[in-house]
Write a protein that holds these residues in place. Structure first.
Motif, PDB file in Angstrom:
ATOM      1  N   ALA A  30       7.017 -28.660  14.513  1.00 39.63           N
ATOM      2  CA  ALA A  30       7.563 -29.143  15.788  1.00 39.63           C
ATOM      3  C   ALA A  30       7.865 -28.035  16.780  1.00 39.63           C
ATOM      4  O   ALA A  30       8.288 -28.314  17.908  1.00 39.63           O
ATOM      5  CB  ALA A  30       8.838 -29.957  15.529  1.00 39.63           C
ATOM      6  N   GLN A  31       7.652 -26.773  16.415  1.00 36.93           N
ATOM      7  CA  GLN A  31       7.990 -25.665  17.299  1.00 36.93           C
ATOM      8  C   GLN A  31       6.916 -25.409  18.355  1.00 36.93           C
ATOM      9  O   GLN A  31       5.728 -25.453  18.061  1.00 36.93           O
ATOM     10  CB  GLN A  31       8.193 -24.388  16.481  1.00 36.93           C
ATOM     11  CG  GLN A  31       9.463 -24.372  15.657  1.00 36.93           C
ATOM     12  CD  GLN A  31      10.706 -24.412  16.520  1.00 36.93           C
ATOM     13  OE1 GLN A  31      10.884 -23.586  17.420  1.00 36.93           O
ATOM     14  NE2 GLN A  31      11.572 -25.378  16.239  1.00 36.93           N
ATOM     15  N   THR A  32       7.345 -25.116  19.575  1.00 40.21           N
ATOM     16  CA  THR A  32       6.385 -24.744  20.609  1.00 40.21           C
ATOM     17  C   THR A  32       5.821 -23.350  20.357  1.00 40.21           C
ATOM     18  O   THR A  32       4.738 -23.020  20.861  1.00 40.21           O
ATOM     19  CB  THR A  32       7.045 -24.790  22.003  1.00 40.21           C
ATOM     20  OG1 THR A  32       8.162 -23.886  22.029  1.00 40.21           O
ATOM     21  CG2 THR A  32       7.525 -26.196  22.322  1.00 40.21           C
ATOM     22  N   SER A 101      15.820 -27.431  13.387  1.00 42.06           N
ATOM     23  CA  SER A 101      15.555 -26.547  14.525  1.00 42.06           C
ATOM     24  C   SER A 101      15.054 -27.376  15.700  1.00 42.06           C
ATOM     25  O   SER A 101      14.201 -28.251  15.528  1.00 42.06           O
ATOM     26  CB  SER A 101      14.478 -25.513  14.163  1.00 42.06           C
ATOM     27  OG  SER A 101      14.944 -24.587  13.218  1.00 42.06           O
ATOM     28  N   LEU A 102      15.571 -27.114  16.878  1.00 40.59           N
ATOM     29  CA  LEU A 102      15.063 -27.782  18.070  1.00 40.59           C
ATOM     30  C   LEU A 102      13.752 -27.120  18.512  1.00 40.59           C
ATOM     31  O   LEU A 102      13.510 -25.946  18.219  1.00 40.59           O
ATOM     32  CB  LEU A 102      16.111 -27.743  19.175  1.00 40.59           C
ATOM     33  CG  LEU A 102      17.419 -28.480  18.826  1.00 40.59           C
ATOM     34  CD1 LEU A 102      18.377 -28.475  20.009  1.00 40.59           C
ATOM     35  CD2 LEU A 102      17.150 -29.907  18.367  1.00 40.59           C
ATOM     36  N   VAL A 110      12.400 -15.359  19.791  1.00 38.47           N
ATOM     37  CA  VAL A 110      11.480 -14.281  19.404  1.00 38.47           C
ATOM     38  C   VAL A 110      11.210 -13.301  20.550  1.00 38.47           C
ATOM     39  O   VAL A 110      11.166 -12.082  20.324  1.00 38.47           O
ATOM     40  CB  VAL A 110      10.174 -14.859  18.818  1.00 38.47           C
ATOM     41  CG1 VAL A 110       9.161 -13.743  18.544  1.00 38.47           C
ATOM     42  CG2 VAL A 110      10.473 -15.625  17.529  1.00 38.47           C
ATOM     43  N   PRO A 111      11.053 -13.759  21.805  1.00 37.59           N
ATOM     44  CA  PRO A 111      10.841 -12.773  22.882  1.00 37.59           C
ATOM     45  C   PRO A 111      11.994 -11.779  23.030  1.00 37.59           C
ATOM     46  O   PRO A 111      11.776 -10.642  23.466  1.00 37.59           O
ATOM     47  CB  PRO A 111      10.704 -13.649  24.132  1.00 37.59           C
ATOM     48  CG  PRO A 111      10.156 -14.938  23.613  1.00 37.59           C
ATOM     49  CD  PRO A 111      10.847 -15.139  22.295  1.00 37.59           C
TER      50      PRO A 111
END
Length: 279
Positions: A30-32, A101-102, A110-111
């Motif tokens: 589901a993570q972008t 996690s949303l 991470v960035p």
């Protein structure tokens, strides 16, 4: 340049299969910005139901999963230490086996690691087991200086929310068993060894609050872990003598007050990130 990262999860016999499946799916599919690898540590024998959920998660994962089995339960610190060594990437995201996690979590965190931080956590939404109702919100300190001050009194990071550089964890000595406080002990040592840290105030993880959550924060076992932690923090010079005395008195008392008072105190001083006296 964007870097690949690994997701580190540990499961043990007390985890619920459905909760694990939601945690895994929300942190991978589901993570972008999904992880490039999952390191899944199975800490000792688990139930057939959980074993089936693990197999199902591995089968449907769009990224490689390193499934590492530990024959006998080693505890969270031991399991994560073994899992961290199996990561193919220096950036590692943590996730517990019963939280959610949303979708934008890793795209936001991470960035910041790529930009120079060694450890980044987020805020959390607390939700109930039974109906999913949101019952609380944890808002962390966000800037390095305020995190460092707050860390002398309380853990400034929520462990299920963190993303870190493995090299910074290793530089601090890695995961080490310390009663029930191994995460706070690690993060304090990371700060003490010069890690660059931060938090996002935005809640990017949903934290499951089951029955007895506040009862488990009290009692003799928690008090013993608390005292062990405070002695360790004082030993390495992370806290002053005055801070040590304050912490033992305030945090120690918290372990023995009735559960309703403990719940109210937690929400006022911890979950809301209220100011405390940093002597």
């Amino acid at each position: 340049m964007s870097e690949p990262f690994a997701l580190l999860m540990a499961v043990y016999r007390g985890d619920h299969p459905v909760h694990f499946d939601k945690a895994f799916s929300s942190s991978v599919m589901a993570q972008t910005r999904p992880p490039a690898q999952v390191v899944l540590v199975q800490d000792g024998p688990v139930s057939p139901g959980l074993e089936g959920a693990i197999e199902g998660a591995i089968a449907k994962s769009p990224v490689p999963v390193r499934h590492h089995r530990i024959a006998q339960n080693a505890g969270l610190a031991g399991a994560l230490a073994e899992g961290l060594a199996l990561s193919e990437h220096d950036i590692v995201a943590r996730m517990d086996a019963d939280d959610i996690s949303l979708p934008e979590r890793f795209a936001a965190q991470v960035p910041l690691i790529e930009g120079g931080l060694d450890l980044v956590g987020t805020g959390m939404l607390e939700f109930l087991d039974d109906d999913g109702s949101i019952v609380g919100r944890r808002v962390p300190r966000t800037e390095q200086a305020e995190i460092e001050r707050y860390a002398r009194f309380h853990d400034p990071f929520s462990h299920p929310t963190v993303v870190y550089r493995r090299t910074a964890v290793e530089r601090a000595g890695g995961y080490q068993p310390l009663g029930l406080m191994e995460d706070y002990w690690l993060f304090a040592r990371m700060i003490h060894t010069g890690a660059r840290v931060g938090n996002l105030a935005e809640p990017l993880v949903m934290y499951r609050v089951g029955e007895g959550a506040y009862a488990r924060r009290g009692g003799v076992a928690q008090w013993r872990s608390e005292l062990q932690l405070q002695r360790a923090l004082r030993r390495i010079g992370f806290t002053s003598r005055t801070q040590y005395v304050r912490n033992v008195a305030v945090r120690g008392t918290y372990r023995f007050v009735p559960e309703p008072i403990r719940r109210r105190a937690y929400r006022r001083l911890i979950a809301r990130g209220s100011s405390v006296d940093h002597a």
